[in-house]
Write an enzyme that holds these catalytic residues in place. Structure first.
Site, PDB file in Angstrom:
ATOM      1  N   ASP A 185       0.849  -1.201   0.000  1.00  0.00           N
ATOM      2  CA  ASP A 185       0.000   0.000   0.000  1.00  0.00           C
ATOM      3  C   ASP A 185       0.881   1.246   0.000  1.00  0.00           C
ATOM      4  O   ASP A 185       2.104   1.167   0.117  1.00  0.00           O
ATOM      5  CB  ASP A 185      -0.980  -0.014   1.188  1.00  0.00           C
ATOM      6  CG  ASP A 185      -0.273   0.045   2.530  1.00  0.00           C
ATOM      7  OD1 ASP A 185       0.865  -0.468   2.635  1.00  0.00           O
ATOM      8  OD2 ASP A 185      -0.836   0.608   3.496  1.00  0.00           O
ATOM      9  N   HIS A 498       1.511  -8.902  -3.632  1.00  0.00           N
ATOM     10  CA  HIS A 498       0.528  -7.838  -3.398  1.00  0.00           C
ATOM     11  C   HIS A 498       1.311  -6.541  -3.177  1.00  0.00           C
ATOM     12  O   HIS A 498       1.736  -6.226  -2.068  1.00  0.00           O
ATOM     13  CB  HIS A 498      -0.341  -8.167  -2.177  1.00  0.00           C
ATOM     14  CG  HIS A 498      -1.420  -7.156  -1.929  1.00  0.00           C
ATOM     15  ND1 HIS A 498      -2.612  -7.150  -2.617  1.00  0.00           N
ATOM     16  CD2 HIS A 498      -1.487  -6.096  -1.083  1.00  0.00           C
ATOM     17  CE1 HIS A 498      -3.365  -6.146  -2.212  1.00  0.00           C
ATOM     18  NE2 HIS A 498      -2.696  -5.484  -1.268  1.00  0.00           N
ATOM     19  N   ASP A 544       0.614 -17.390  -4.362  1.00  0.00           N
ATOM     20  CA  ASP A 544       1.357 -16.415  -5.174  1.00  0.00           C
ATOM     21  C   ASP A 544       0.381 -15.739  -6.137  1.00  0.00           C
ATOM     22  O   ASP A 544       0.362 -16.017  -7.335  1.00  0.00           O
ATOM     23  CB  ASP A 544       2.495 -17.110  -5.932  1.00  0.00           C
ATOM     24  CG  ASP A 544       3.356 -16.095  -6.690  1.00  0.00           C
ATOM     25  OD1 ASP A 544       3.222 -14.881  -6.422  1.00  0.00           O
ATOM     26  OD2 ASP A 544       4.162 -16.517  -7.549  1.00  0.00           O
ATOM     27  N   GLU A 553       1.855 -10.156   0.470  1.00  0.00           N
ATOM     28  CA  GLU A 553       2.220  -8.739   0.446  1.00  0.00           C
ATOM     29  C   GLU A 553       3.697  -8.631   0.808  1.00  0.00           C
ATOM     30  O   GLU A 553       4.345  -9.621   1.171  1.00  0.00           O
ATOM     31  CB  GLU A 553       1.346  -7.924   1.433  1.00  0.00           C
ATOM     32  CG  GLU A 553       1.505  -6.424   1.209  1.00  0.00           C
ATOM     33  CD  GLU A 553       0.429  -5.556   1.887  1.00  0.00           C
ATOM     34  OE1 GLU A 553      -0.495  -6.094   2.500  1.00  0.00           O
ATOM     35  OE2 GLU A 553       0.547  -4.315   1.774  1.00  0.00           O
TER      36      GLU A 553
HETATM   37  O1  G3I Z   1      -2.306  -9.836  18.722  1.00  0.00           O
HETATM   38  C1  G3I Z   1      -3.059 -10.999  18.354  1.00  0.00           C
HETATM   39  C2  G3I Z   1      -2.727 -12.137  19.268  1.00  0.00           C
HETATM   40  O2  G3I Z   1      -3.129 -11.808  20.574  1.00  0.00           O
HETATM   41  C3  G3I Z   1      -3.430 -13.399  18.773  1.00  0.00           C
HETATM   42  O3  G3I Z   1      -3.029 -14.490  19.542  1.00  0.00           O
HETATM   43  C4  G3I Z   1      -3.072 -13.669  17.314  1.00  0.00           C
HETATM   44  C5  G3I Z   1      -3.805 -14.853  16.737  1.00  0.00           C
HETATM   45  O4  G3I Z   1      -4.006 -14.741  15.364  1.00  0.00           O
HETATM   46  O5  G3I Z   1      -3.383 -12.537  16.550  1.00  0.00           O
HETATM   47  C6  G3I Z   1      -2.688 -11.376  16.946  1.00  0.00           C
HETATM   48  O6  G3I Z   1      -3.065 -10.336  16.095  1.00  0.00           O
HETATM   49  C7  G3I Z   1      -2.527 -10.341  14.814  1.00  0.00           C
HETATM   50  C8  G3I Z   1      -1.798  -9.036  14.607  1.00  0.00           C
HETATM   51  O7  G3I Z   1      -1.344  -8.931  13.285  1.00  0.00           O
HETATM   52  C9  G3I Z   1      -0.590  -8.881  15.530  1.00  0.00           C
HETATM   53  O8  G3I Z   1       0.391  -9.820  15.225  1.00  0.00           O
HETATM   54  C10 G3I Z   1      -3.637 -10.485  13.799  1.00  0.00           C
HETATM   55  O9  G3I Z   1      -4.224 -11.769  13.895  1.00  0.00           O
HETATM   56  C11 G3I Z   1      -3.128 -10.261  12.405  1.00  0.00           C
HETATM   57  O10 G3I Z   1      -4.217 -10.225  11.492  1.00  0.00           O
HETATM   58  C12 G3I Z   1      -2.378  -8.960  12.335  1.00  0.00           C
HETATM   59  O11 G3I Z   1      -1.816  -8.861  11.063  1.00  0.00           O
HETATM   60  C13 G3I Z   1      -1.289  -7.587  10.702  1.00  0.00           C
HETATM   61  C14 G3I Z   1      -1.981  -7.096   9.432  1.00  0.00           C
HETATM   62  O12 G3I Z   1      -1.402  -5.871   9.029  1.00  0.00           O
HETATM   63  C15 G3I Z   1      -3.466  -6.866   9.618  1.00  0.00           C
HETATM   64  O13 G3I Z   1      -3.706  -5.885  10.554  1.00  0.00           O
HETATM   65  C16 G3I Z   1       0.182  -7.757  10.437  1.00  0.00           C
HETATM   66  O14 G3I Z   1       0.853  -8.076  11.653  1.00  0.00           O
HETATM   67  C17 G3I Z   1       0.773  -6.497   9.840  1.00  0.00           C
HETATM   68  O15 G3I Z   1       2.086  -6.774   9.425  1.00  0.00           O
HETATM   69  C18 G3I Z   1      -0.055  -6.027   8.647  1.00  0.00           C
HETATM   70  O16 G3I Z   1       0.448  -4.798   8.239  1.00  0.00           O
HETATM   71  C19 G3I Z   1      -0.073  -4.254   7.040  1.00  0.00           C
HETATM   72  C20 G3I Z   1      -0.530  -2.845   7.373  1.00  0.00           C
HETATM   73  O17 G3I Z   1      -1.639  -2.920   8.241  1.00  0.00           O
HETATM   74  C21 G3I Z   1      -0.878  -2.063   6.104  1.00  0.00           C
HETATM   75  N1  G3I Z   1       0.208  -2.096   5.165  1.00  0.00           N
HETATM   76  C22 G3I Z   1       0.586  -3.435   4.779  1.00  0.00           C
HETATM   77  C23 G3I Z   1       1.044  -4.231   5.987  1.00  0.00           C
HETATM   78  C24 G3I Z   1       1.506  -5.614   5.600  1.00  0.00           C
HETATM   79  O18 G3I Z   1       0.488  -6.484   5.251  1.00  0.00           O
HETATM   80  O1  9MR Z   2      -3.939  -3.482   0.026  1.00  0.00           O
HETATM   81  C1  9MR Z   2      -4.200  -3.581   1.412  1.00  0.00           C
HETATM   82  C2  9MR Z   2      -2.986  -4.108   2.127  1.00  0.00           C
HETATM   83  O2  9MR Z   2      -1.904  -3.206   2.001  1.00  0.00           O
HETATM   84  C3  9MR Z   2      -3.302  -4.384   3.589  1.00  0.00           C
HETATM   85  O3  9MR Z   2      -2.239  -5.038   4.230  1.00  0.00           O
HETATM   86  C4  9MR Z   2      -4.533  -5.242   3.700  1.00  0.00           C
HETATM   87  C5  9MR Z   2      -4.956  -5.504   5.135  1.00  0.00           C
HETATM   88  O4  9MR Z   2      -5.240  -4.305   5.775  1.00  0.00           O
HETATM   89  O5  9MR Z   2      -5.599  -4.661   3.011  1.00  0.00           O
HETATM   90  C6  9MR Z   2      -5.381  -4.473   1.649  1.00  0.00           C
HETATM   91  O6  9MR Z   2      -6.509  -3.874   1.075  1.00  0.00           O
HETATM   92  C7  9MR Z   2      -7.582  -4.741   0.858  1.00  0.00           C
HETATM   93  C8  9MR Z   2      -8.700  -4.454   1.824  1.00  0.00           C
HETATM   94  O7  9MR Z   2      -8.289  -4.695   3.146  1.00  0.00           O
HETATM   95  C9  9MR Z   2      -9.921  -5.259   1.469  1.00  0.00           C
HETATM   96  N1  9MR Z   2     -10.293  -5.091   0.096  1.00  0.00           N
HETATM   97  C10 9MR Z   2      -9.241  -5.412  -0.871  1.00  0.00           C
HETATM   98  C11 9MR Z   2      -8.003  -4.595  -0.598  1.00  0.00           C
HETATM   99  C12 9MR Z   2      -6.800  -5.009  -1.485  1.00  0.00           C
HETATM  100  O8  9MR Z   2      -7.086  -5.342  -2.712  1.00  0.00           O
END
Ligand code: G3I
Ligand code: 9MR
Length: 574
Positions: A185, A498, A544, A553
Site C-alpha cells: 500500500d 501484493h 502467489d 504482500e
Molecule cells: O495480537 C493478536 C494475538 O493476541 C493473537 O493471539 C493472534 C492470533 O491470530 O493474533 C494477533 O493479532 C494479529 C496481529 O497482526 C498482531 O500480530 C492479527 O491476527 C493479524 O491479522 C495482524 O496482522 C497484521 C496485518 O497488518 C493486519 O492488521 C500484520 O501483523 C501487519 O504486518 C499487517 O500490516 C499491514 C498494514 O496494516 C498495512 N500495510 C501493509 C502491511 C503488511 O500487510
Molecule cells: O492493500 C491492502 C494491504 O496493504 C493491507 O495489508 C490489507 C490488510 O489491511 O488490506 C489491503 O486492502 C484490501 C482491503 O483490506 C480489502 N479489500 C481489498 C483490498 C486489497 O485489494
C-alpha cells in the site's frame, strides 16, 4: 572446477525454470552456501515414502560424485504435516556448482558454494527500499526498467480530526514528504517505520565494513556516507516531519482514508491525512531517533546538525509519551488503512528508554528501561523489547557502571539458546514452530535469526550461527514450497506479490528484492481471492497471487531483517 557466482544463478533460473517447473522435493537454499556455512538440505515428503531412502550424493557440474552421505531418519514436521529427512553436507566446502541426488527422486536444483553467496540478496533487499520511496521519481539511471514518475508528494497533508490541536486545528495543512511506502500500500506508518529503520541502522552499526564496501546504485546525495545510511535517511527525514513541534507528540500515520486502487503512485489522488498522536508511535520514534543520533554523528559534514536534532526530537517524543502513557491508537471510524495498533506499550517504553540511555549516558533512562520488566523476545512491529536488549548488548563495553552487563548478556543468551534448541529438535531444522506462522511469517523467521545472531555475537556458539543460517535457508528456498520468497532472487520466486507498483507497472517481473510475507493459516484475504489457497497447513498456506495480502504482500519491516541477516551471515561465517 567451474566456479559460477551466486549472482549468475537467478538468470540461469529464469531460463531453466520460468516461474516454476515441477520442484524437486529436495529443498535447499537457492542462493547456495558460503564455503564455511552449515549446509543442510531437507527432503520433504507428504507420505511415509521418505522412510525407504537412506543415502544421498552430491555431484559437481560435470556429474562427478564429490560427496556421499546418509540421510537422517524421517521425522514429522508439524507446520506442514510432512515428513522430513535431513541431508547435512557441511563437509562440502570447495567453491563450485553442485546438485544433490537421492535415488528415486528428481535431482535437486543446482546450487553454488561461493564466497559472497548472499551479496545478491543483500543488495537487492536494500535496493528494494529505494524502489518503495514515496514523493520521488525514480529515474532510469537508478531504477532501470522500474523507472517511474513521482507520486504522493505529501506536501499538503491535512490534520485529521483525531490529530487536531490548538496550533494545528482539524483541516490545517502540514508537509511530511519522503519516507518509504509501508508495503504493497501507499501509506506511511510510524510504528512500522521505527522498527524497519532501526533494523537497517543496526545492520550498519554491527557490520560497518561490509556496508562501507557495498556498491549500491541509489542517488548519492551525501558523498562519503554508506548507501544504507543514505537510504535510511530518506525515511528518517519523513519521520522527523511527523512530530508536532508544539508538544513533541508523534502522529501514528500519514495515510489516505481508504487504500488506493491498484494504480501507480502518480495516479493516486486521494487526500492525505496525519492521524492521531499515539504513545506507541512517539516511543518507537524516540527509540529510532536516539539510535540514529549516534549512528549519524560521524557524518556531521554531510548532514550538519542532524544528529543533535534527532536526539532532541527523541527526548521531546519521550517526554510526550510519559505525559500520555495511554494514548493507545484507535482507528477513527472514517479511516480504513493499516492499524498497527498495539495496546501493550511496556516494550515500547523499554526500547525508547534503552536507546535514550545509550545516547545520553543518563542512568535514569536505564532505570526507566528496567522498570518495565520486559524480557528479550523475537522482535516484530508490536513487540520491540528485544531491540532494547540488542542495542544494550552492542554497546555493553561503553555503558555507565550503573548497567547490569551480566543481565544484558543473560537476556540475549536465554533467547538465543531457546531458539537454537527449537532448531536442534525441529524435523525441518528451523526454529520456526507452528505458532510462528503469523502474518509475515518470513520476517518472523528472519527476526528469530537476528536474535540468534545477537547470541552468537556475545558468545560464539556455533549452533547459534548455524540456526540463523537455517532460517535464511528457509526464506531462500529450504521450505516445503521450494520457493525463494524474495522477488527476483533464486531459481523460483514469487511472481505476483501484493504490491501496487509491481501490479500496475505493466512489467511482468515484480520489483526485485522484496520479501513476501509468507505462509500463514489465517487466509484473511480469502474473500478477495478468486483462487483458493492450496492448503490450510500453516507452512503451506501461501498463494502467489496479487489478491493475497495476507500471504503475499511485502513490507519494509519484513525486508529490513532480510538485510540484517544476509549481511550478518556474510560477515560472521568463517
Ligand atoms: O495480537 C493478536 C494475538 O493476541 C493473537 O493471539 C493472534 C492470533 O491470530 O493474533 C494477533 O493479532 C494479529 C496481529 O497482526 C498482531 O500480530 C492479527 O491476527 C493479524 O491479522 C495482524 O496482522 C497484521 C496485518 O497488518 C493486519 O492488521 C500484520 O501483523 C501487519 O504486518 C499487517 O500490516 C499491514 C498494514 O496494516 C498495512 N500495510 C501493509 C502491511 C503488511 O500487510
Ligand atoms: O492493500 C491492502 C494491504 O496493504 C493491507 O495489508 C490489507 C490488510 O489491511 O488490506 C489491503 O486492502 C484490501 C482491503 O483490506 C480489502 N479489500 C481489498 C483490498 C486489497 O485489494
Amino acid at each position: 572446477m567451474i566456479v559460477l557466482s551466486a549472482a549468475m544463478l537467478p538468470s540461469i533460473g529464469c531460463v531453466a525454470a520460468p516461474g516454476g517447473t515441477a520442484a524437486s522435493p529436495i529443498h535447499l537454499n537457492q542462493l547456495g552456501y558460503l564455503e564455511a556455512s552449515r549446509k543442510i538440505a531437507v527432503i520433504g515428503l507428504a507420505d511415509a515414502a521418505a522412510g525407504g531412502i537412506s543415502r544421498y550424493t552430491i555431484e559437481d557440474a560435470k556429474g562427478r560424485t564429490v560427496l556421499e552421505g546418509v540421510l537422517q531418519p524421517a521425522a514429522d514436521w508439524e507446520p506442514a504435516a510432512q515428513q522430513a529427512r535431513i541431508a547435512d553436507f557441511s563437509a562440502l566446502r570447495n567453491p563450485g556448482v553442485y546438485r544433490l541426488k537421492v535415488e528415486g527422486l528428481p535431482l535437486s536444483d543446482p546450487f553454488p558454494v561461493a564466497k559472497d553467496a548472499y551479496q545478491p540478496v543483500l543488495d537487492a533487499a536494500l535496493k528494494a527500499f529505494y524502489f518503495n520511496r514515496a514523493s520521488s521519481a525514480l529515474p532510469r539511471e537508478f531504477a532501470g526498467r522500474y523507472a517511474r514518475a513521482a507520486g504522493h508528494p505529501d506536501t499538503d497533508v491535512r490534520i485529521h480530526a483525531s490529530a487536531a490541536s490548538a496550533t494545528r486545528p482539524e483541516g490545517s495543512a502540514i508537509a511530511a514528504p519522503k519516507g518509504w511506502y509501508d508495503a504493497g500500500d501507499y501509506n506511511k506508518y510510524i510504528v512500522n517505520s521505527g522498527i524497519s529503520t532501526y533494523t537497517l541502522l543496526a545492520a550498519y552499526e554491527h557490520y560497518p565494513a561490509l556496508f562501507r564496501a557495498q556498491a549500491l546504485s541509489i542517488p548519492d546525495d551525501a558523498p562519503g556516507v554508506p548507501a544504507i545510511l543514505r537510504e535510511a535517511h530518506w525515511n528518517l527525514a519523513w519521520m522527523l516531519a511527523m512530530q508536532d513541534p508544539a508538544d513533541g507528540g508523534v502522529y501514528h500515520k500519514l495515510t489516505n482514508k481508504g487504500f488506493d486502487g491498484t494504480v501507480m503512485p502518480d495516479q493516486a489522488r486521494q487526500p492525505r491525512y496525519v492521524v492521531m498522536k499515539s504513545t506507541a508511535a512517539s516511543l518507537d520514534f524516540a527509540a529510532t531517533m536516539a539510535a540514529a543520533s549516534r549512528i549519524y554523528a560521524p557524518f556531521e559534514r554531510q548532514y550538519p546538525g542532524l544528529s543533535a536534532r534527532m536526539l532532541a526530537a527523541a527526548r521531546a517524543a519521550w517526554d510526550w509519551a510519559r505525559q500520555h502513557p495511554r494514548a493507545i491508537y484507535r482507528q477513527p471510524p472514517d479511516v480504513f488503512t493499516g492499524g498497527y495498533d498495539d495496546a501493550q506499550v511496556d516494550d515500547e517504553f523499554a526500547w525508547a528508554a534503552a536507546e535514550l540511555y545509550i545516547a545520553s549516558g543518563e542512568d535514569a533512562f536505564y532505570d526507566a528501561m528496567i522498570a518495565r520488566n520486559v524480557p528479550a523476545s523475537v522482535p516484530s512491529w508490536g513487540q520491540v523489547g528485544g531491540l532494547a536488549w540488542m542495542s544494550l548488548a552492542q554497546h555493553r563495553e561503553r555503558l555507565t557502571p550503573h548497567a547490569d552487563r551480566a543481565r544484558i548478556e543473560r537476556e540475549i543468551d536465554t533467547l538465543a539458546a531457546r531458539l537454537a534448541e527449537q532448531w536442534r529438535t525441529s524435523a525441518w531444522r528451523v526454529s520456526m514452530q507452528t505458532r510462528d506462522f503469523v502474518w509475515g511469517s518470513n520476517a518472523m523467521a528472519l527476526n528469530q535469526a537476528m536474535m540468534l545472531l545477537q547470541g552468537y555475537r556475545l558468545s560464539p556458539q556455533r549452533d547459534y550461527l548455524d540456526a540463523a543460517q537455517s532460517q535464511l535457508d528457509y526464506v531462500l528456498g529450504r521450505n516445503p514450497l521450494g520457493l525463494s520468497y524474495v522477488t527476483g532472487i533464486g531459481l523460483r520466486s514469487p511472481r505476483h506479490i501484493h504490491h501496487r507498483i509491481s501490479e500496475a507497472d505493466g512489467i511482468a517481473e515484480p520489483v526485485p528484492g522484496l520479501l513476501a510475507g509468507g505462509a500463514q493459516p489465517g487466509q484473511q484475504d480469502a474473500k478477495d481471492c478468486k483462487v483458493g489457497y492450496p492448503s490450510r497447513q500453516p507452512a503451506l498456506s501461501y498463494l502467489d497471487d496479487g489478491c493475497s495480502y495476507a500471504s503475499n504482500e511485502v513490507a519494509i519491516n519484513w525486508n529490513a531483517p532480510l538485510v540484517y541477516v544476509s549481511a550478518a551471515i556474510e560477515a560472521l561465517t568463517r
